[in-house]
Design a protein around this motif. Structure first.
Motif, PDB file in Angstrom:
ATOM      1  N   ASN A 165       0.816  -1.218   0.000  1.00 19.79           N
ATOM      2  CA  ASN A 165       0.000   0.000   0.000  1.00 19.79           C
ATOM      3  C   ASN A 165       0.849   1.267   0.000  1.00 19.79           C
ATOM      4  N   VAL A 166       2.177   1.108   0.041  1.00 17.78           N
ATOM      5  CA  VAL A 166       3.079   2.263   0.086  1.00 17.78           C
ATOM      6  C   VAL A 166       3.706   2.463  -1.282  1.00 17.78           C
ATOM      7  N   SER A 167       3.417   3.612  -1.910  1.00 14.53           N
ATOM      8  CA  SER A 167       4.029   3.896  -3.206  1.00 14.53           C
ATOM      9  C   SER A 167       5.268   4.772  -3.062  1.00 14.53           C
ATOM     10  N   TYR A 168       5.363   5.491  -1.943  1.00 13.89           N
ATOM     11  CA  TYR A 168       6.547   6.343  -1.739  1.00 13.89           C
ATOM     12  C   TYR A 168       6.702   6.635  -0.255  1.00 13.89           C
ATOM     13  N   LEU A 169       7.966   6.746   0.159  1.00 10.44           N
ATOM     14  CA  LEU A 169       8.259   7.044   1.562  1.00 10.44           C
ATOM     15  C   LEU A 169       9.573   7.806   1.656  1.00 10.44           C
ATOM     16  N   ASN A 170       9.543   8.924   2.379  1.00 13.85           N
ATOM     17  CA  ASN A 170      10.780   9.587   2.775  1.00 13.85           C
ATOM     18  C   ASN A 170      10.595  10.097   4.197  1.00 13.85           C
ATOM     19  N   HIS A 171      11.543  10.879   4.675  1.00 10.19           N
ATOM     20  CA  HIS A 171      11.404  11.399   6.048  1.00 10.19           C
ATOM     21  C   HIS A 171      12.073  12.754   6.148  1.00 10.19           C
ATOM     22  N   CYS A 172      11.613  13.554   7.111  1.00 10.17           N
ATOM     23  CA  CYS A 172      12.286  14.810   7.429  1.00 10.17           C
ATOM     24  C   CYS A 172      12.949  14.609   8.784  1.00 10.17           C
ATOM     25  N   THR A 173      13.112  15.663   9.560  1.00 15.73           N
ATOM     26  CA  THR A 173      13.841  15.533  10.818  1.00 15.73           C
ATOM     27  C   THR A 173      13.058  14.816  11.907  1.00 15.73           C
ATOM     28  N   THR A 174      11.731  14.749  11.766  1.00 22.20           N
ATOM     29  CA  THR A 174      10.932  14.120  12.829  1.00 22.20           C
ATOM     30  C   THR A 174       9.820  13.211  12.318  1.00 22.20           C
ATOM     31  N   ARG A 175       9.572  13.181  11.003  1.00 23.54           N
ATOM     32  CA  ARG A 175       8.384  12.488  10.498  1.00 23.54           C
ATOM     33  C   ARG A 175       8.700  11.513   9.371  1.00 23.54           C
ATOM     34  N   LEU A 176       7.982  10.400   9.374  1.00 20.29           N
ATOM     35  CA  LEU A 176       7.925   9.536   8.211  1.00 20.29           C
ATOM     36  C   LEU A 176       6.828  10.090   7.314  1.00 20.29           C
ATOM     37  N   ARG A 177       7.128  10.258   6.023  1.00 16.45           N
ATOM     38  CA  ARG A 177       6.160  10.848   5.105  1.00 16.45           C
ATOM     39  C   ARG A 177       5.785   9.805   4.047  1.00 16.45           C
ATOM     40  N   PHE A 178       4.624   9.191   4.231  1.00 19.17           N
ATOM     41  CA  PHE A 178       4.145   8.160   3.312  1.00 19.17           C
ATOM     42  C   PHE A 178       3.245   8.774   2.240  1.00 19.17           C
ATOM     43  N   VAL A 179       3.333   8.253   1.032  1.00 19.37           N
ATOM     44  CA  VAL A 179       2.287   8.447   0.029  1.00 19.37           C
ATOM     45  C   VAL A 179       1.676   7.068  -0.178  1.00 19.37           C
ATOM     46  N   LEU A 180       0.414   6.932   0.191  1.00 16.90           N
ATOM     47  CA  LEU A 180      -0.255   5.630   0.176  1.00 16.90           C
ATOM     48  C   LEU A 180      -1.149   5.482  -1.046  1.00 16.90           C
ATOM     49  N   LYS A 181      -1.229   4.269  -1.539  1.00 15.83           N
ATOM     50  CA  LYS A 181      -2.108   3.989  -2.671  1.00 15.83           C
ATOM     51  C   LYS A 181      -3.572   4.110  -2.250  1.00 15.83           C
ATOM     52  N   ASP A 182      -3.869   3.692  -1.027  1.00 11.52           N
ATOM     53  CA  ASP A 182      -5.217   3.820  -0.485  1.00 11.52           C
ATOM     54  C   ASP A 182      -5.091   4.353   0.940  1.00 11.52           C
ATOM     55  N   ASP A 183      -5.286   5.662   1.094  1.00 10.03           N
ATOM     56  CA  ASP A 183      -5.077   6.264   2.418  1.00 10.03           C
ATOM     57  C   ASP A 183      -6.274   6.090   3.350  1.00 10.03           C
ATOM     58  N   SER A 184      -7.279   5.309   2.910  1.00  9.49           N
ATOM     59  CA  SER A 184      -8.413   5.019   3.797  1.00  9.49           C
ATOM     60  C   SER A 184      -8.139   3.787   4.659  1.00  9.49           C
ATOM     61  N   ILE A 185      -7.071   3.056   4.346  1.00  9.26           N
ATOM     62  CA  ILE A 185      -6.774   1.821   5.074  1.00  9.26           C
ATOM     63  C   ILE A 185      -6.320   2.075   6.516  1.00  9.26           C
ATOM     64  N   PRO A 186      -5.333   2.944   6.756  1.00  6.69           N
ATOM     65  CA  PRO A 186      -4.857   3.094   8.134  1.00  6.69           C
ATOM     66  C   PRO A 186      -5.864   3.787   9.045  1.00  6.69           C
ATOM     67  N   ASN A 187      -5.957   3.302  10.261  1.00  8.61           N
ATOM     68  CA  ASN A 187      -6.757   3.944  11.303  1.00  8.61           C
ATOM     69  C   ASN A 187      -5.822   4.853  12.094  1.00  8.61           C
ATOM     70  N   ASP A 188      -6.077   6.147  12.047  1.00 11.01           N
ATOM     71  CA  ASP A 188      -5.156   7.118  12.646  1.00 11.01           C
ATOM     72  C   ASP A 188      -4.916   6.859  14.132  1.00 11.01           C
ATOM     73  N   ASP A 189      -5.958   6.523  14.849  1.00 13.35           N
ATOM     74  CA  ASP A 189      -5.814   6.282  16.288  1.00 13.35           C
ATOM     75  C   ASP A 189      -4.934   5.065  16.558  1.00 13.35           C
ATOM     76  N   ASP A 190      -5.112   4.027  15.747  1.00 16.34           N
ATOM     77  CA  ASP A 190      -4.296   2.824  15.929  1.00 16.34           C
ATOM     78  C   ASP A 190      -2.817   3.113  15.661  1.00 16.34           C
ATOM     79  N   VAL A 191      -2.553   3.877  14.604  1.00 15.13           N
ATOM     80  CA  VAL A 191      -1.164   4.210  14.274  1.00 15.13           C
ATOM     81  C   VAL A 191      -0.566   5.100  15.353  1.00 15.13           C
ATOM     82  N   ALA A 192      -1.344   6.071  15.830  1.00 11.16           N
ATOM     83  CA  ALA A 192      -0.850   7.002  16.851  1.00 11.16           C
ATOM     84  C   ALA A 192      -0.549   6.296  18.166  1.00 11.16           C
ATOM     85  N   ASN A 193      -1.202   5.168  18.412  1.00  7.58           N
ATOM     86  CA  ASN A 193      -0.994   4.434  19.664  1.00  7.58           C
ATOM     87  C   ASN A 193       0.170   3.446  19.609  1.00  7.58           C
ATOM     88  N   ILE A 194       0.821   3.353  18.451  1.00 16.28           N
ATOM     89  CA  ILE A 194       1.996   2.475  18.334  1.00 16.28           C
ATOM     90  C   ILE A 194       3.125   3.029  19.190  1.00 16.28           C
TER      91      ILE A 194
END
Length: 455
Positions: free
Chosen positions: A21-50
């Motif tokens: 589901n990941v077509s592109y990924l890079n990062h800056c000084t504090t963040r992973l920056r994903f470009v997703l093929k389907d951005d409706s898949i991840p649940n924000d709360d679930d990811v934030a609780n990792i």
């Protein structure tokens, strides 16, 4: 206990829909920056609780996972082959529902953020050069000084080329073809032609513009070249495509860049810089105060990266920046000081440890996400205290016209070194005062407002 970065990385990738589901990924000084093929898949709360994740943001067509200081360790554990072509398609689909302004800022931010390590490294070389010459440790005319000065200027002089790479990777262009056009803009022979005057290309007038350190011309050209590549791919016969496609793109891009887009981009950049500086000249104290106060909300959206071009244009045109670096300096230090106050008032060892680490990271390194998301967003009193401290520091900075003369580290206490310049020591002294105000007001306000949760 040492963090298991591989486990954090694997959990994040699985939560965003897996590698497929990941077509592109890079990062800056504090963040992973994903470009997703389907951005409706991840649940924000679930990811934030990792464990290891501070916050999740959706901005500019990107799915941003805020990690903090450990982002590079986590990024290095993620083994995903970026597919620019898939990214460009996904980018177009994922941003169509976004307002055009959001898409533009997302593009600029995504293009600038990968360049920050190089920008900060080059900026710090310039800071070291300033210190060595200011204190008479080296002669400005010595070969050592010349080499250091050149090393510090490399990133800023060749900025169009660096941007050609990052912006092309974001949209899915061939970065090497785009680099040819960017390199043309600063080629010595072209600069020489501009100096002679009356430059034309097949009879078309070419405006003499200085493109070194420029931002907007190449950022405007990259999307155009994206479509030129698609056009050239369609019209080039398969057996000749290997050389005909890039030739067509470059040949068509040359007049577009030199006759139209380049001059327009340069003019827009100059007017943008003039407009911001006009506001600053009319009500500098108010401009800096408001930007400092609301900087946490700008950081939350990740749009602070999109403001970097304003600072680079100011540094190139004026030799200093009185806006972006200064406002982020006030905010970063103030939110760090407000976070450190939490460590003094809270008796919980885990909270103390997190507050100390986050506060020091913000004050000394200018990395505020751990303080913002790990502490301030959990207790709004700390956020308000940081905003109060930033506003007070920004107010003083605006009144005395505090300026930064180079782009060094992410704005922090160390940014005082960037404030060495101008006539005498007044600017540096004002920087020290602004730093003290941010620390004292931010800390005291937080100490008064923050109420530890009772267990």
């Amino acid at each position: 206990m040492a963090k298991d970065f591989k486990k954090i990385a694997d959990t994040i990738v699985e939560a965003v829909g897996g590698e497929e589901n990941v077509s592109y990924l890079n990062h800056c000084t504090t963040r992973l920056r994903f470009v997703l093929k389907d951005d409706s898949i991840p649940n924000d709360d679930d990811v934030a609780n990792i464990d290891g994740v501070l916050q999740v943001l959706r901005s500019g067509g990107q799915y941003q996972v805020v990690i903090g200081n450990d982002v590079e360790h986590v990024f290095n554990e993620i083994h995903i082959k970026n597919d620019p072509g898939a990214q460009s398609s996904t980018q177009a689909e994922s941003t169509t529902k976004e307002p055009i302004i959001s898409r533009i800022f997302g593009f600029v931010a995504a293009s600038m953020s990968p360049l920050m390590p190089a920008m900060l490294g080059g900026g710090m070389i310039k800071v070291i050069m300033t210190l060595l010459t200011t204190f008479g440790l080296i002669n400005p005319s010595d070969s050592t000084a010349v080499i250091l000065a050149a090393a510090g200027d490399v990133f800023f002089y060749f900025l169009p080329v660096f941007l050609a790479i990052s912006a092309s990777q974001y949209l899915g262009n061939n970065p090497y073809i785009t680099m040819i056009v960017a390199g043309l803009l600063i080629h010595p022979n072209l600069v020489g032609l501009f100096a002679e005057g009356n430059t034309t290309f097949f009879g078309l007038p070419v405006t003499a513009v200085t493109y070194s350190s420029s931002v907007l011309p190449i950022l405007l050209m990259v999307p155009i070249m994206y479509y030129l590549e698609r056009f050239a791919d369609k019209v080039s016969p398969t057996v000749l495509k290997s050389f005909m496609k890039p030739m067509i793109v470059i040949f068509i891009a040359i007049p577009i860049a030199l006759v139209a887009v380049g001059p327009i981009g340069s003019i827009l950049g100059n007017y943008l810089s003039m407009g911001v500086n006009y506001l600053y000249s009319q009500a500098g104290w108010l401009t800096i105060t408001l930007l400092s106060i609301f900087m946490p909300f700008i950081v939350m959206t990740g749009m602070h990266w999109a403001l970097v071009p304003i600072a680079t244009i100011s540094l190139a045109e004026l030799g200093y920046d009185s806006i972006l670096i200064i406002t982020m300096f006030a905010y970063n230090v103030a939110i760090g000081a407000a976070t450190l106050a939490v460590a003094f008032k809270n008796k919980d060892k885990n909270v103390k440890s997190e507050a100390v680490a986050s506060g020091i990271s913000a004050v000394v390194a200018g990395v505020t996400e751990p303080a913002l998301y790990g502490v301030a967003m959990k207790s709004r009193q700390v956020l308000y205290a940081g905003m109060i401290g930033a506003g007070a520091s920004g107010l003083y900075a605006g009144i005395v016209h505090l300026a930064a003369y180079s782009m060094g580290t992410s704005p922090s206490a160390l940014s005082l070194l960037q404030m060495i310049g101008g006539e005498g020591n007044a600017n540096f002294i004002n920087g020290v005062v602004a730093l003290v105000i941010a620390i004292v007001v931010g800390f005291v306000a937080s100490f008064i407002l923050y109420k530890p949760e009772e267990k």
